[in-house]
Write an enzyme that holds these catalytic residues in place. Structure first.
Site, PDB file in Angstrom:
ATOM      1  N   ASP A 151       0.277  -1.387   0.061  1.00  0.00           N
ATOM      2  CA  ASP A 151       0.068  -0.396   0.139  1.00  0.00           C
ATOM      3  C   ASP A 151       1.400   1.243  -0.055  1.00  0.00           C
ATOM      4  O   ASP A 151       2.555   1.257   0.411  1.00  0.00           O
ATOM      5  CB  ASP A 151      -1.089   0.392   1.371  1.00  0.00           C
ATOM      6  CG  ASP A 151      -1.875   0.656   1.611  1.00  0.00           C
ATOM      7  OD1 ASP A 151      -2.400   0.989  -0.484  1.00  0.00           O
ATOM      8  OD2 ASP A 151      -3.013   1.619   2.296  1.00  0.00           O
ATOM      9  N   ASN A 185     -11.074  -2.094  -5.927  1.00  0.00           N
ATOM     10  CA  ASN A 185     -10.051  -0.814  -7.235  1.00  0.00           C
ATOM     11  C   ASN A 185     -10.756  -0.563  -8.115  1.00  0.00           C
ATOM     12  O   ASN A 185     -10.786   0.189  -8.238  1.00  0.00           O
ATOM     13  CB  ASN A 185      -9.085  -1.605  -7.283  1.00  0.00           C
ATOM     14  CG  ASN A 185      -7.486  -1.585  -5.759  1.00  0.00           C
ATOM     15  OD1 ASN A 185      -6.867  -2.270  -6.127  1.00  0.00           O
ATOM     16  ND2 ASN A 185      -7.902  -0.729  -4.554  1.00  0.00           N
TER      17      ASN A 185
END
Ligand code: FPP
Length: 266
Positions: free
Chosen positions: A32, A80
Site C-alpha cells: 500500500d 479497486n
C-alpha cells in the site's frame, strides 16, 4: 553509490540477526501507499505504481534468498474498480506490460506464478498473458508467487460456500462432512499453507478484505513506510520482528516446571 553501500552494510547487519531456521514459509503482503508516495513527490500516481513494481522484484529476490517459499501479494482488490477509470486502465496495462517483460526472468528463476481472484472482468488480452504466464511456470519448484488480482476475501469465502452447497445438493458430500479441511480444499490458495506473516505498508491498520480465511493466525507487521520506499532492509526488519513474536495459536506458553494449578490456583 554511497547510499547503496549504506543499505548493503545495513542488510548485512540485519541478516546476522535472522534465525535462518525460522524463516516464514509463506508471507502475504499488502503493498500500500503507491499513490501517496507519488503525490508527495508531486508526481502522477502512476509513478508510484511503476516504482512499486521494482520494489516487488527486489522483495521477491530477498524472500527467495532467505528461504521463504511462497509470497502472496495484493495487486488489485475487488474494491479497486471504484478508482478513476484512467487509473484502473493504467494498472491493468501495467500488469500485462510487466509480465510480458519479466516472464522469462521469472521462469529462469524457477518461480511458479499464479493469479488469484476473479479474472473474468479483465480484457481478453490480459487474461491471455496471465494464463500463459501461469502455464509457462506451472512446473517450477523453487518459489511460488501468488498475485491477487480482482481478489476479495469475502467473495472467496462465498465462492467456497457455494461450491460446498452444490456438492451437498448433488449428494457428493454430506453436511456432516463439511469441515476446515474441506473448506481449505476449495480455497483459491488450495495446496499452499496459510501465511505465517502478513506485511502491510503505509501504516493503515486494516486487513482490507485480503485472505480473510488464510490470515486467521498470521502475525501482522505494519510499517509506516510507503510501498515504493520499501526495500530489502525493511523486509529484513519485518522478519526480525516476526521472529521476536511468541506464536501461541490461542494456547498458552508452557513455562518450565509450572503446572496449571501452580499458575492459577495459588
Ligand atoms: C496500492 O497503492 C497499490 C496498488 C493498488 C497496486 C499495486 C500493484 C503493483 C505494485 C504492481 C504489481 C504488478 C504485478 C505484475 C504483480 P495505492 O494506490 O492504494 O496507494 P495509496 O493508498 O497511497 O493511494
Amino acid at each position: 553509490m554511497r547510499s547503496k553501500k549504506i543499505i548493503t552494510e545495513r542488510n548485512l547487519e540485519l541478516s546476522k540477526q535472522i534465525d535462518k531456521r525460522r524463516i516464514p514459509e509463506h508471507i502475504a503482503i499488502i503493498m500500500d501507499g503507491n499513490g501517496r508516495w507519488a503525490t508527495k513527490k508531486g508526481l502522477p500516481r502512476s509513478f508510484g505504481h511503476n516504482k512499486g513494481v521494482s520494489v516487488l522484484k527486489e522483495i521477491i529476490k530477498a524472500a527467495k534468498n532467505l528461504g521463504c517459499r511462497v509470497l502472496t501479494v495484493y495487486a488489485f482488490s475487488t474494491e479497486n474498480w471504484t478508482r478513476p477509470a484512467k487509473e484502473v486502465d493504467y494498472l491493468i496495462n501495467l500488469f500485462g506490460k510487466v509480465l510480458r517483460k519479466e516472464i522469462d526472468e521469472i521462469h529462469k528463476e524457477s518461480i511458479k506464478i499464479k493469479f488469484i481472484g476473479d479474472l473474468s472482468p479483465f480484457p481478453e488480452t490480459l487474461k491471455l498473458v496471465l494464463k500463459s504466464s501461469e502455464s509457462i511456470t506451472q512446473n517450477n519448484q523453487n518459489f511460488i508467487l501468488n498475485v491477487c488480482v480482482n481478489y476479495g476475501g469475502r467473495q472467496e469465502i462465498v465462492k467456497v460456500a457455494k461450491e460446498i452447497a452444490l456438492k451437498s445438493f448433488t449428494g457428493e458430500i454430506k453436511a456432516s462432512e463439511v469441515n476446515e479441511e474441506l473448506f481449505n480444499s476449495e480455497l483459491l490458495t488450495k495446496g499452499v499453507k496459510d501465511p505465517e506473516l502478513l506485511i502491510r505498508t503505509s501504516g493503515e491498520k486494516r486487513i482490507s478484505n485480503f485472505l480473510l480465511w488464510q490470515l486467521a493466525y498470521s502475525e501482522i507487521y505494519i510499517t509506516d513506510v510507503l510501498w515504493p520506499d520499501f526495500n530489502e532492509v525493511e523486509f529484513l526488519k519485518a522478519i526480525i520482528d516476526y521472529q521476536s513474536r511468541n506464536r501461541r495459536f490461542g494456547g498458552i506458553e508452557s513455562l518450565p516446571n509450572e503446572s496449571f494449578e501452580d499458575s492459577y490456583c495459588s
